[in-house]
Design an enzyme around this catalytic site. Structure first.
Site, PDB file in Angstrom:
ATOM      1  N   GLN A  16      27.758  17.174 -11.758  1.00 14.01           N
ATOM      2  CA  GLN A  16      27.087  18.196 -12.561  1.00 14.01           C
ATOM      3  C   GLN A  16      27.282  19.578 -11.937  1.00 14.01           C
ATOM      4  OE1 GLN A  16      22.944  16.902 -13.759  1.00 14.01           O
ATOM      5  NE2 GLN A  16      23.426  15.240 -12.347  1.00 14.01           N
TER       6      GLN A  16
ATOM      7  N   ILE B 266      29.067  22.976 -10.385  1.00 10.67           N
ATOM      8  CA  ILE B 266      30.141  23.842 -10.887  1.00 10.67           C
ATOM      9  C   ILE B 266      30.799  24.632  -9.755  1.00 10.67           C
ATOM     10  CG2 ILE B 266      29.091  24.026 -13.177  1.00 10.67           C
ATOM     11  CD1 ILE B 266      28.037  26.786 -12.420  1.00 10.67           C
ATOM     12  N   ASP B 267      30.554  24.228  -8.507  1.00 13.74           N
ATOM     13  CA  ASP B 267      30.982  25.036  -7.363  1.00 13.74           C
ATOM     14  C   ASP B 267      32.328  24.628  -6.759  1.00 13.74           C
ATOM     15  OD1 ASP B 267      30.309  22.690  -5.851  1.00 13.74           O
ATOM     16  OD2 ASP B 267      28.238  23.414  -5.737  1.00 13.74           O
TER      17      ASP B 267
ATOM     18  N   HIS C 143      29.891  19.916 -16.275  1.00 14.20           N
ATOM     19  CA  HIS C 143      29.311  21.215 -16.627  1.00 14.20           C
ATOM     20  C   HIS C 143      30.289  22.366 -16.429  1.00 14.20           C
ATOM     21  CE1 HIS C 143      24.988  19.491 -15.986  1.00 14.20           C
ATOM     22  NE2 HIS C 143      25.478  19.221 -17.178  1.00 14.20           N
TER      23      HIS C 143
ATOM     24  N   CYS D 291      41.465  38.408 -20.703  1.00 10.62           N
ATOM     25  CA  CYS D 291      42.451  37.339 -20.806  1.00 10.62           C
ATOM     26  C   CYS D 291      43.855  37.868 -20.542  1.00 10.62           C
ATOM     27  CB  CYS D 291      42.377  36.705 -22.191  1.00 10.62           C
ATOM     28  SG  CYS D 291      43.532  35.341 -22.451  1.00 10.62           S
TER      29      CYS D 291
ATOM     30  N   GLY E   7      22.229  13.114  -4.631  1.00 11.34           N
ATOM     31  CA  GLY E   7      21.670  14.457  -4.722  1.00 11.34           C
ATOM     32  C   GLY E   7      21.359  14.928  -6.117  1.00 11.34           C
TER      33      GLY E   7
ATOM     34  N   MET F 220      16.833  13.080  -1.489  1.00 11.92           N
ATOM     35  CA  MET F 220      15.752  13.442  -0.585  1.00 11.92           C
ATOM     36  C   MET F 220      14.472  12.681  -0.910  1.00 11.92           C
ATOM     37  SD  MET F 220      16.648  15.471   1.819  1.00 11.92           S
ATOM     38  CE  MET F 220      15.062  16.077   2.360  1.00 11.92           C
ATOM     39  N   GLU F 221      14.261  12.388  -2.170  1.00 14.26           N
ATOM     40  CA  GLU F 221      13.043  11.694  -2.585  1.00 14.26           C
ATOM     41  C   GLU F 221      13.330  10.809  -3.785  1.00 14.26           C
ATOM     42  OE1 GLU F 221      11.516  15.589  -5.146  1.00 14.26           O
ATOM     43  OE2 GLU F 221      10.658  15.159  -3.185  1.00 14.26           O
TER      44      GLU F 221
ATOM     45  N   CYS G 250      21.698  13.929   2.047  1.00 15.13           N
ATOM     46  CA  CYS G 250      22.925  13.193   1.706  1.00 15.13           C
ATOM     47  C   CYS G 250      23.949  13.282   2.830  1.00 15.13           C
ATOM     48  CB  CYS G 250      23.534  13.751   0.424  1.00 15.13           C
ATOM     49  SG  CYS G 250      22.412  13.786  -0.976  1.00 15.13           S
TER      50      CYS G 250
END
Length: 308
Positions: free
Chosen positions: A139, A141-142, A157, A206, A248, A275-276, A292
């Site tokens: 998910q 986008i980095d 995404h 563009c 994560g 984490m939870e 993680c």
């Protein structure tokens, strides 16, 4: 190296004899034993898996100090992400939206993949030499998975480092820094910062065949549907996977929140690294709490049965 077997019964008996009367300590040991047992069972499933699907969310990126833009602290200037990441916001003020995404691009370029990203990439490379597959369905986008070395990635995404032309629809990779000269030095997140009010003709344009149309980030904004081609590929991967990792992610963002429960419903082992606990935790065979970057590397380490 994770031990093949662990005599947890003997450890529990020894510890409890030392902490009689301290129910809190006994509970901690029982929890530790259960986690150790889970790791052992997970490693068995991992050693047999031929097609592993890894679903990742914002928690993985957060461990690389990438903001999630969620919750009380999820503001850029005085706006939350959901106020900026919409087609309507871009139509009203493309300069402001591009400032926001320029800030995010530059921030991510200053960050590095963490131990979880690297463990997934190393696992994919190693298992591919054994005729086994690992696919990352993210998910995020980095592009930190890509920078870590992962090859088989489905970005549901989109990506901060791709653009789409509003005129001709061309999608292109773009890692320029800054993406255009007018955005250089802009995008500061401080709430007292004024909008740059960049003229639309100076925003990213563009370069496809002289089109010169206005570019937008190639990400899925609030109110937009996911790419059907990507979803079709995701569906195929989830149908053939024989082990699924959920890493994560809060399991509350749809449709991604449905992916792992659907896999679990057909009896495939699903392991959650988070984490939870999440709303889906009880539907999965395994749950490993904690960062993680700490829990995932030993889980994906080379198994003793691997010959390559």
């Amino acid at each position: 190296m994770i031990p093949r077997q662990l005599n947890t019964g003997r450890l529990i008996a020894r510890w409890c004899s030392r902490t009689s009367g301290n129910s809190g300590h006994r509970k901690d040991v029982v929890d530790m034993a259960r986690n150790a047992s889970d790791v052992s069972e997970f490693r068995k499933a991992f050693s047999k898996a031929k097609h592993i699907a890894v679903l990742t969310g914002a928690g993985v990126s957060a461990e690389s100090d990438v903001p999630t833009f969620r919750g009380a602290g999820g503001y850029w200037r005085k706006w939350q992400a959901q106020e900026l990441a919409t087609p309507e916001a871009f139509s009203r003020n493309p300069s402001r939206v591009w400032e926001f995404y320029h800030y995010r691009r530059e921030l991510v370029l200053s960050r590095s993949p963490n131990a979880a990203h690297r463990a997934i990439a190393e696992c994919e490379a190693r298992l591919s030499r054994q005729g086994r597959s690992v696919v990352v369905i993210t998910q995020n986008i980095d592009e930190l998975h890509r920078r870590a070395g992962s090859q088989n990635i489905l970005e549901i995404h989109g990506s901060l480092f791709k653009t789409r032309c509003m005129s001709c629809g061309n999608v292109a990779a773009n890692h320029k820094s800054p993406i255009c000269s007018a955005l250089g030095g802009k995008g500061a997140p401080d709430p007292n910062t004024s909008d740059a009010m960049i003229p639309v003709e100076d925003l990213p344009r563009c370069e496809n065949g002289g089109c010169n149309g206005l570019l937008r980030p190639h990400v899925v904004w609030f109110g937009e549907t996911l790419d059907s081609n990507i979803l079709t590929q995701v569906e195929k991967e989830l149908e053939i996977c024989d082990l699924c990792l959920v890493v994560g992610t809060s399991s509350v963002v749809y449709p991604a929140a449905m992916f792992a429960p659907q896999v679990a419903s057909r009896g495939v082992p699903v392991a959650e690294f988070n984490m939870e606990a999440t709303p889906a935790t009880n539907r999965f065979m395994f749950h490993f709490p904690g960062p993680c970057g700490t829990t995932l590397p030993p889980a994906l380490h080379r198994h003793e049965s691997e010959v390559i």
